[in-house]
Design a protein around this motif. Structure first.
Motif, short mmCIF file in Angstrom:
data_model
loop_
_atom_site.label_atom_id
_atom_site.label_comp_id
_atom_site.label_asym_id
_atom_site.label_seq_id
_atom_site.Cartn_x
_atom_site.Cartn_y
_atom_site.Cartn_z
N UNK A 219 8.01 10.90 6.91
CA UNK A 219 7.78 9.48 7.14
C UNK A 219 6.39 9.24 7.71
N UNK A 220 5.90 10.18 8.50
CA UNK A 220 4.56 10.06 9.05
C UNK A 220 3.50 10.05 7.97
N UNK A 221 3.69 10.86 6.92
CA UNK A 221 2.73 10.89 5.81
C UNK A 221 2.75 9.57 5.05
N UNK A 222 3.95 8.98 4.90
CA UNK A 222 4.04 7.68 4.24
C UNK A 222 3.30 6.62 5.06
N UNK A 223 3.52 6.61 6.38
CA UNK A 223 2.83 5.64 7.23
C UNK A 223 1.32 5.82 7.16
N UNK A 224 0.87 7.05 7.08
CA UNK A 224 -0.57 7.31 7.00
C UNK A 224 -1.16 6.68 5.75
N UNK A 225 -0.48 6.83 4.62
CA UNK A 225 -0.95 6.22 3.38
C UNK A 225 -0.96 4.70 3.49
N UNK A 226 0.11 4.13 4.03
CA UNK A 226 0.20 2.67 4.16
C UNK A 226 -0.89 2.15 5.09
N UNK A 227 -1.16 2.88 6.18
CA UNK A 227 -2.19 2.45 7.12
C UNK A 227 -3.57 2.45 6.48
N UNK A 228 -3.75 3.28 5.47
CA UNK A 228 -5.02 3.33 4.76
C UNK A 228 -5.07 2.35 3.58
N UNK A 229 -4.01 1.54 3.47
CA UNK A 229 -3.97 0.55 2.39
C UNK A 229 -3.62 1.14 1.05
N UNK A 230 -2.94 2.29 1.05
CA UNK A 230 -2.56 2.97 -0.19
C UNK A 230 -1.06 2.78 -0.41
N UNK A 231 -0.71 2.08 -1.47
CA UNK A 231 0.69 1.82 -1.78
C UNK A 231 0.79 1.53 -3.28
N UNK A 232 1.29 2.49 -4.03
CA UNK A 232 1.37 2.30 -5.48
C UNK A 232 2.78 1.93 -5.94
N UNK A 233 3.63 1.53 -5.00
CA UNK A 233 4.99 1.14 -5.39
C UNK A 233 4.93 -0.11 -6.27
N UNK A 234 5.72 -0.12 -7.35
CA UNK A 234 5.66 -1.24 -8.28
C UNK A 234 6.43 -2.45 -7.78
#
Length: 395
Positions: A219-234
């Motif tokens: 979950x920490x890795x997911x939060x890290x991506x989201x915090x960087x503005x990275x979200x490729x969910x459709x």
């Protein structure tokens, strides 16, 4: 162009619907939830009531103490459901894909509707105008290249807000905000992050991934991506899944175009197989790349007709790959393909033509061979020619 996602959120929805039915409530502190002497809680509060500290989930008794002049009204779900139905119908006319979230908010994918972010802003203003004029409600809209940033943006300037985050500015927009503004970060997680000196989204984004993984796991890795503005969910409608995707992570990061393309071809065969298994055809193809520095990008292409043909999927994805790799020095860590905007198995154009019938028979034959002997059991002439060329690897 890059993806363009709207997050549309109706401001103080329950209260606004009550004010539509009783205009005398406009401009007054209103609390939706029931009688103030009951043991219930606040379902919604007008912005006038919020100034006194009233908020959702607060006991009604406490709300009355904070704002004794407030008007308390009972919850009336039939009215809210009908208003929500009209809202979802309206936004459905302004986007190719709509993903409802509860009664009063939705994600919209307008990538196929607007050519650029200047047009996206105009489109968002038109959406807000229609919500106001046709429904009598007020909407705040966030516009960005991904869902997570669009959602944060819609909450940034409420009520009646419109915030457009330009492509490439996702991380800088998020950076100064309190870490709890990031969806998925509740009080418990925020308290844990505060223990290691993290109070803003930017501070979260700057953490080494091993630190977050050690504290929060995957979950920490997911939060890290989201915090960087990275979200490729459709953006996906409710109910049945509206996309099929496959991806692979390379054993070693690579910049070898031939290797990337052959991997892409295999992925498209697998995606086509999954489409056939689900009796679906796809209209949109999305390519996903993750670079060696873990930045993830997606690009999508809309086909002229729905398809289940792996070669058509590959041609679209390969074109996107060539565009992304032009002048790109970074190596690729992961590559993936998503097929979306799915329809049923029948063709919607030329349904009764002889050529269409032949193509469907061919697709069924290929599917049977793949099912029996595996996805690499039959290849196109183009694939064989590519293998014969054996271009040098540059990994």
């Amino acid at each position: 162009m890059v993806r363009c996602i709207f997050h549309v959120d109706l401001d103080a929805f329950f209260v606004s619907v009550e004010q539509l039915h009783d205009p005398s409530l406009k401009g007054r502190p209103v609390v939706v939830g029931g009688h103030p002497d009951s043991r219930g809680v606040v379902s919604a509060a007008s912005y006038e009531a919020r100034r006194y500290g009233v908020h959702s989930a607060m006991p009604l008794v406490q709300a009355k103490r904070l704002c004794p002049q407030a008007v308390f009204v009972p919850v009336s779900f039939p009215k809210y459901v009908e208003a929500s139905r009209r809202f979802m119908a309206l936004v459905g006319t302004m986007a190719s894909v709509v993903e409802p979230l509860g009664l009063d908010e939705a994600f919209l994918d307008v990538s196929d509707v607007v050519p650029d972010f200047a047009a996206a802003r105009a489109h968002a203003l038109e959406l807000k105008r229609r919500v106001r004029d046709e429904l009598g409600l007020i909407a705040s809209v966030g516009v960005a290249t991904c869902k997570i940033v669009a959602k944060v943006a819609s909450d940034f300037d409420k009520p009646d807000g419109l915030v457009v985050v330009q492509p490439g500015e996702e991380a800088s927009f998020l950076a100064p905000l309190d870490v709890q503004k990031l969806p998925g970060v509740g009080k418990k997680t925020a308290d844990g992050l505060a223990e290691i000196g993290v109070h803003t989204i930017g501070q979260l984004a700057a953490l080494p991934q091993e630190v977050l993984q050690r504290r929060l796991g995957r979950y920490g890795l997911l939060l890290l991506s989201l915090a960087r503005g990275i979200d490729d969910s459709p953006v996906e409608p409710r109910g049945e899944a509206k996309s099929v995707s496959r991806e692979t992570t390379f054993a070693r990061d690579t910049h070898d175009i031939a290797h990337l393309d052959s991997t892409l071809q295999a992925i498209c065969v697998e995606v086509a197989h999954d489409l056939r298994e689900n009796r679906k055809r796809a209209r949109t193809v999305t390519l996903k790349l993750r670079y060696e520095d873990f930045q993830t990008v997606t690009r999508q292409s809309t086909l002229n007709v729905d398809t289940v043909d792996p070669q058509v999927l590959h041609d679209a994805a390969a074109s996107l790959l060539r565009t992304l790799m032009a002048g790109e020095r970074r190596r690729i860590r992961l590559i993936g393909v998503r097929a979306s905007r799915l329809s049923g198995p029948e063709r919607q154009l030329d349904m009764f033509s002889q050529d269409t019938a032949k193509m469907q028979n061919l697709e069924r034959a290929i599917a049977q061979l793949h099912d029996r002997f595996g996805p690499k059991s039959i290849q196109t002439l183009r694939e064989r020619e590519k293998k014969a060329e054996k271009p040098p690897r540059t990994t």
